[in-house]
Design a protein around this motif. Structure first.
Motif, PDB file in Angstrom:
ATOM      1  N   TRP A  14       0.808  -1.214   0.000  1.00  0.00           N
ATOM      2  CA  TRP A  14       0.000   0.000   0.000  1.00  0.00           C
ATOM      3  C   TRP A  14       0.847   1.272   0.000  1.00  0.00           C
ATOM      4  O   TRP A  14       0.348   2.356   0.311  1.00  0.00           O
ATOM      5  CB  TRP A  14      -0.923  -0.008   1.224  1.00  0.00           C
ATOM      6  CG  TRP A  14      -1.770  -1.240   1.272  1.00  0.00           C
ATOM      7  CD1 TRP A  14      -2.746  -1.612   0.382  1.00  0.00           C
ATOM      8  CD2 TRP A  14      -1.695  -2.305   2.218  1.00  0.00           C
ATOM      9  NE1 TRP A  14      -3.296  -2.814   0.734  1.00  0.00           N
ATOM     10  CE2 TRP A  14      -2.664  -3.279   1.859  1.00  0.00           C
ATOM     11  CE3 TRP A  14      -0.911  -2.537   3.351  1.00  0.00           C
ATOM     12  CZ2 TRP A  14      -2.863  -4.445   2.593  1.00  0.00           C
ATOM     13  CZ3 TRP A  14      -1.098  -3.702   4.075  1.00  0.00           C
ATOM     14  CH2 TRP A  14      -2.066  -4.646   3.701  1.00  0.00           C
ATOM     15  N   ARG A  18      -1.071   4.728   1.101  1.00  0.00           N
ATOM     16  CA  ARG A  18      -1.211   4.854   2.554  1.00  0.00           C
ATOM     17  C   ARG A  18      -0.676   6.193   3.057  1.00  0.00           C
ATOM     18  O   ARG A  18       0.053   6.905   2.357  1.00  0.00           O
ATOM     19  CB  ARG A  18      -0.459   3.713   3.241  1.00  0.00           C
ATOM     20  CG  ARG A  18       1.028   3.730   2.946  1.00  0.00           C
ATOM     21  CD  ARG A  18       1.836   2.965   3.967  1.00  0.00           C
ATOM     22  NE  ARG A  18       3.219   2.854   3.576  1.00  0.00           N
ATOM     23  CZ  ARG A  18       4.116   3.838   3.642  1.00  0.00           C
ATOM     24  NH1 ARG A  18       3.751   5.047   4.048  1.00  0.00           N
ATOM     25  NH2 ARG A  18       5.377   3.632   3.278  1.00  0.00           N
ATOM     26  N   THR A 182      -7.380  -3.228  -3.881  1.00  0.00           N
ATOM     27  CA  THR A 182      -6.263  -2.783  -3.038  1.00  0.00           C
ATOM     28  C   THR A 182      -6.756  -1.894  -1.911  1.00  0.00           C
ATOM     29  O   THR A 182      -6.321  -2.014  -0.759  1.00  0.00           O
ATOM     30  CB  THR A 182      -5.226  -2.025  -3.890  1.00  0.00           C
ATOM     31  OG1 THR A 182      -4.719  -2.901  -4.907  1.00  0.00           O
ATOM     32  CG2 THR A 182      -4.067  -1.519  -3.040  1.00  0.00           C
ATOM     33  N   LEU A 183      -7.663  -0.991  -2.243  1.00  0.00           N
ATOM     34  CA  LEU A 183      -8.225  -0.087  -1.232  1.00  0.00           C
ATOM     35  C   LEU A 183      -8.968  -0.870  -0.161  1.00  0.00           C
ATOM     36  O   LEU A 183      -8.813  -0.609   1.042  1.00  0.00           O
ATOM     37  CB  LEU A 183      -9.159   0.909  -1.915  1.00  0.00           C
ATOM     38  CG  LEU A 183      -9.829   1.951  -1.022  1.00  0.00           C
ATOM     39  CD1 LEU A 183      -8.793   2.869  -0.392  1.00  0.00           C
ATOM     40  CD2 LEU A 183     -10.839   2.761  -1.835  1.00  0.00           C
ATOM     41  N   TYR A 186      -6.578  -2.578   2.096  1.00  0.00           N
ATOM     42  CA  TYR A 186      -5.916  -1.655   3.019  1.00  0.00           C
ATOM     43  C   TYR A 186      -6.838  -1.280   4.176  1.00  0.00           C
ATOM     44  O   TYR A 186      -6.418  -1.256   5.342  1.00  0.00           O
ATOM     45  CB  TYR A 186      -5.467  -0.382   2.292  1.00  0.00           C
ATOM     46  CG  TYR A 186      -4.882   0.632   3.246  1.00  0.00           C
ATOM     47  CD1 TYR A 186      -3.623   0.433   3.812  1.00  0.00           C
ATOM     48  CD2 TYR A 186      -5.617   1.754   3.638  1.00  0.00           C
ATOM     49  CE1 TYR A 186      -3.100   1.322   4.728  1.00  0.00           C
ATOM     50  CE2 TYR A 186      -5.109   2.647   4.558  1.00  0.00           C
ATOM     51  CZ  TYR A 186      -3.846   2.438   5.099  1.00  0.00           C
ATOM     52  OH  TYR A 186      -3.339   3.314   6.015  1.00  0.00           O
TER      53      TYR A 186
END
Length: 396
Positions: A14, A18, A182-183, A186
């Motif tokens: 990330w 991030r 991916t989000l 995370y």
């Protein structure tokens, strides 16, 4: 407020989205102190005459000021304590009252996914953070759309303040799907593994018309990580795992209400609205510096596992957000001025000073924008009445 994860160094999936970690802060601050665009923006605001006559000197003074103000900042917590100082000053100078309710019902142990209505680009999560800070709790990681991060220095400042990036500018279904996966990963990792709370808006963009509604696409994104791991996992379990808590924020007055009215009028009359180059930055500044009157922040209750569809989750968020929304005299006075729902107008708590303040603000609004300006304040009254009516029908 630290944002440095424990444990040995491992590949960081990330890194591109991030917030910054403590080990990165020094380099980011040095970069900001020499960023010409940031220095020019600061000097135009704080040293307008000098920035025009001797821009090189103005930039030098701004760079020196940044280095002096951040000389003791060695990590994310230090940076956020600087933010807290300015937040306190902003509240003193631009609000008449700031109240927080519901946080006492949320045990401080563990992390929460706070999902709230969205009225101001930067202040909605800032008020959440300030409330948590006053309660002695850690601050949140903040979801922010990449459409707001058009300048490198803006990205740096936001990620220093524990923001993570939500993709909005990607093209193609595959690219967006991968980015949302991916989000989702995370967000789940932050809540479940890092035990670090998150704030995000209930839908993309601010509710410029005063109508708060949760986008079911956000709920679907949130469940992607758990359901990739276990395709049979019910949506309710995936949501309960994230400890999702609806949050309502209500401003008596919105410093950006006139700009929002212009945008809504343009869309209605011309079919589109073109933002100016620095409009989002100007909205951030206006939101911070403009008078807001009273501000109410209300934390709801965590959602349990008893939801079968994204629509059901969204409906419960809406129920809590609208139910927790505080109606101020400005809301009732706007509905009275529109004159289309007199049965909903409650003037019992409206003073002559409230009415004078409202009329003074309305006089600053061009006549052609009155319907759009007033609707921003009137719609929450309608929303709350509609929600109460739905609950009554449900109980009948």
């Amino acid at each position: 407020m630290t944002d440095t994860p424990a444990g040995p160094t491992a590949p960081d999936p990330w890194a591109a989205i991030r917030p910054y970690q403590d080990s990165e802060v020094a380099d980011v601050l040095a970069r900001l102190a020499s960023d010409r665009e940031l220095l020019d923006a600061l000097t135009r605001y704080r040293l307008p005459r000098l920035s025009r006559s001797l821009p090189w000197l103005a930039r030098g003074l701004a760079s020196h000021a940044i280095r002096r103000q951040t000389r003791d900042v060695t990590g994310v917590r230090d940076f956020q304590l600087r933010v807290a100082y300015y937040m306190e000053r902003m509240i003193r100078t631009s609000t008449d009252d700031f109240r927080v309710e519901g946080l006492e019902h949320l045990p401080p142990e563990g992390a929460y996914l706070f999902i709230g209505n969205h009225r101001d680009i930067s202040l909605d999560p800032a008020f959440v953070n300030y409330a948590l800070h006053l309660a002695g709790r850690d601050t949140v990681r903040i979801a922010i759309g990449d459409n707001l991060l058009k300048k490198p220095y803006v990205t740096d400042l936001m990620r220093l303040n524990k923001s993570f990036i939500v993709p909005r500018a990607l093209r193609g279904k595959r690219a967006m799907l991968a980015a949302y996966q991916t989000l989702s990963d995370y967000i789940r990792h932050s809540i479940v593994e890092d035990q670090h709370s998150i704030w995000m808006a209930q839908r993309e963009g601010r509710a410029k018309d005063g109508i708060d509604r949760t986008d079911t696409a956000i709920i679907k994104m949130l469940t992607m990580a758990r359901r990739r791991e276990d395709r049979a996992a019910p949506i309710g379990e995936a949501i309960a795992e994230l400890r999702l808590v609806p949050v309502s924020i209500s401003y008596e007055y919105d410093p950006c209400d006139l700009q929002k009215a212009r945008e809504l009028h343009a869309i209605h009359s011309q079919g589109r609205y073109e933002k100016s180059k620095f409009e989002d930055i100007q909205s951030i500044v206006a939101g911070i510096t403009g008078h807001k009157g009273r501000v109410q922040l209300r934390f709801g209750r965590p959602l349990g596992p008893g939801f079968d569809t994204p629509e059901a989750v969204a409906a419960e968020i809406d129920r809590q957000v609208i139910g927790g929304y505080e109606l101020f005299p400005s809301h009732y006075l706007a509905l009275e001025a529109l004159g289309d729902a007199p049965e909903l107008v409650d003037l019992s708590q409206v003073s002559s000073a409230d009415r004078a303040r409202f009329q003074a603000r309305l006089k600053e609004v061009p006549a052609e924008l009155h319907p759009w300006w007033l609707a921003q304040y009137a719609n929450p009254v309608r929303n709350k009445a509609e929600r109460l009516a739905d609950c009554s029908l449900g109980d009948a």
